[in-house]
Design a protein around this motif. Structure first.
Motif: not given
Length: 125
Positions: A74-78, A65-70
């Motif tokens: 992205s949620n970890l980035l500020p 599930d690459p979209s979930q991985f992305c």
């Protein structure tokens, strides 16, 4: 019928029903950095699950599930980055340092350097 604003004699912060009184003195609260026991237990369980399945779970998520991985990444980035930079450049000292660097390299820069002479009314040589 009892009066709702009446305070208990044992605790000035609560009324007889146990509710906080408006304008009462606040307690010390939880110390800074302290977590609740539930929060601590959750973080310990999360750490244990990560140690057991972390890398493999990330690999599986990335391939299945690459979209979930992305989305996870992205949620970890500020969300916002506030960069304020106040830089002043003294052109004369910059040019001197640049010339010194070129001499140290024993090489001429590509192309011919253009020298711009400027006389500022407030700045005399």
């Amino acid at each position: 019928m009892s009066d709702m604003t009446e305070t208990a004699t044992t605790d000035e912060r609560r009324d007889r029903g146990g509710r906080f009184v408006i304008g009462g003195k606040p307690g010390p609260g939880r110390p800074p950095g302290a977590r609740s026991k539930l929060g601590e237990a959750f973080l310990e369980d999360l750490r244990d699950a990560w140690n057991e399945h972390g890398k493999e779970a990330l690999r599986r998520c990335a391939t299945e599930d690459p979209s979930q991985f992305c989305r996870i990444i992205s949620n970890l980035l500020p969300r916002d980055i506030d960069i304020n930079l106040a830089a002043t450049v003294d052109a004369v000292s910059f040019a001197a340092r640049f010339r010194a660097a070129v001499e140290l390299l024993h090489d001429e820069p590509q192309g011919k350097l253009k020298i711009i002479e400027h006389e500022n009314a407030g700045h005399r040589r």
